[in-house]
Design an enzyme around this catalytic site. Sequence first.
Site, PDB file in Angstrom:
ATOM      1  N   LYS A  83       0.836  -1.203   0.000  1.00  0.00           N
ATOM      2  CA  LYS A  83       0.000   0.000   0.000  1.00  0.00           C
ATOM      3  C   LYS A  83       0.870   1.252   0.000  1.00  0.00           C
ATOM      4  O   LYS A  83       1.888   1.314   0.694  1.00  0.00           O
ATOM      5  CB  LYS A  83      -0.924  -0.016   1.223  1.00  0.00           C
ATOM      6  CG  LYS A  83      -1.903   1.151   1.296  1.00  0.00           C
ATOM      7  CD  LYS A  83      -2.795   0.996   2.522  1.00  0.00           C
ATOM      8  CE  LYS A  83      -3.787   2.145   2.657  1.00  0.00           C
ATOM      9  NZ  LYS A  83      -4.705   1.962   3.804  1.00  0.00           N
ATOM     10  N   SER A 158      -9.417   2.165   2.530  1.00  0.00           N
ATOM     11  CA  SER A 158      -8.420   2.863   1.736  1.00  0.00           C
ATOM     12  C   SER A 158      -7.336   1.921   1.211  1.00  0.00           C
ATOM     13  O   SER A 158      -6.467   2.362   0.456  1.00  0.00           O
ATOM     14  CB  SER A 158      -7.750   3.957   2.586  1.00  0.00           C
ATOM     15  OG  SER A 158      -7.026   3.379   3.667  1.00  0.00           O
ATOM     16  N   SER A 182     -10.026  -0.416   6.993  1.00  0.00           N
ATOM     17  CA  SER A 182      -9.487  -0.233   5.640  1.00  0.00           C
ATOM     18  C   SER A 182      -8.745  -1.426   5.066  1.00  0.00           C
ATOM     19  O   SER A 182      -8.294  -1.366   3.919  1.00  0.00           O
ATOM     20  CB  SER A 182      -8.564   0.994   5.612  1.00  0.00           C
ATOM     21  OG  SER A 182      -9.314   2.164   5.795  1.00  0.00           O
TER      22      SER A 182
END
Length: 471
Positions: A83, A158, A182
């Site tokens: 990420k 996210s 998330s």
Amino acid sequence: MSLSSDIAQLSLAELSRRLRAKEISPLELTKTYLDRIAGLDQRLHSFNSLRAESALQEASAAEQALVRGEWLGPLHGVPIGIKDLIDVAGLPTTAQAVHRRNAIASEDAGVVASLKRAGAIILGKQATTEYAVSGTQFDLGWPPARNPWNLDLDPSSSSSGSAIAVAAGLCAGSVGTETAGSIRDPAAWCGVAGLKPTDALVSRKGVLPLSRSMDCVGPLAWTVEDCALMIASMVSTDTDDILLRGFKSPDISRIGEGIRGLRVGVIRQFYEGDPDVDQDVLDAMENTLAVVQELGGRVSSVRLADFGLYGSVARNITWPEEYAEHRAELDAYPERFHPVSRSRLQDGKTVSAADYIDARLRQAALTEELAGVMEDVDVLVLPTMKTPAQILGYEMTEMGEIELSLSRPFNLTGSPALAICNGFTATGLPISMQIVGRKFEDDTVLRAGHSVEQALGLRSRRPALATENLG
């Protein structure tokens, strides 16, 4: 179906077995994923940056080590995505903020260093939302990431890029972060497994902070077994973490032992009778509970505090912490932030010091209450999201006024919580459930998830896009 698609349908665990047996090579596998990213990601937008040359060099070195009989473990030669909130040396950590495009990391985050020591090949950085708070936006410096099951639908935020890439077969596993669902929420809408581990089980060094008291790092992968193999190589070595009371590495060797006799508590109050919960979600949950009982699990209902209380307490902690992290930049350079992100981060100014202190006290009480409930059960279960995936950018519609996630309570308590696919709608969209455990009993959560996932038999179903022949 091409050879590329055939390999991409395999789980991380199966790829690991074939790599060790020299049936496929790390270099071949890495090239396969890079080719698939080149062929498919212009529609998905799951990667922000790639380190193709370095990945191929590392894959070649991993292959040579296997030839010499030097095997580092289950992640040896396995390509992984990270990420874009987590530092990877030589790549920017953008947090999806335009002015951070050149924020090149000088060293690897703790979790990335651990994965590299385990032999994993880092492919690149994966899409998130601006500072992991703003939700899907159409006017940032990157196109919005799209759900591989239907490109018109939202992947949830996210850790969106991480979940998308796994579902579409663009990497064998991904590393995401979570402060309020998330990891689990995008795992749910993209039909993959995602583990929010016990807080502090994985190092947060080199991870751009959001809320320091609730941020955590965890794996997303196609199966629960894949997540288990990843988390075993991600465990923190930071002194501040390993000295915490109860800290222990998960024993994933027991993942196949089944759940006969396991006490399973259902938190029905969080979802039954809620008009926003989709009927397909309810049906999938009841079907799964029947499967749990067939496997020998002992199912009962449990009650916790009101769901809304968890949310209000969590927000009174995370919001001021998030504002504190970004206050200097917000005050000096407000134009650097998208208006939605800026407004969201400034919400923290509305929480008083007294409210924050009261929330921390309530957090302790709710955590203690949960621990008391879990004296009588081994795991808790409930849906992950109230509905299947919504329209892309739904947060800017009326649906955005509804809290669709059921994840937040376990961010507040720091518990391990696993999202797994437990069904599909009539239109082919994935549905998900959560399995929650006691702190540092991540292995029990993974064992339960693996048993249920195997019994449900849903892991042969991929998004149609993932099976396309790339030539």
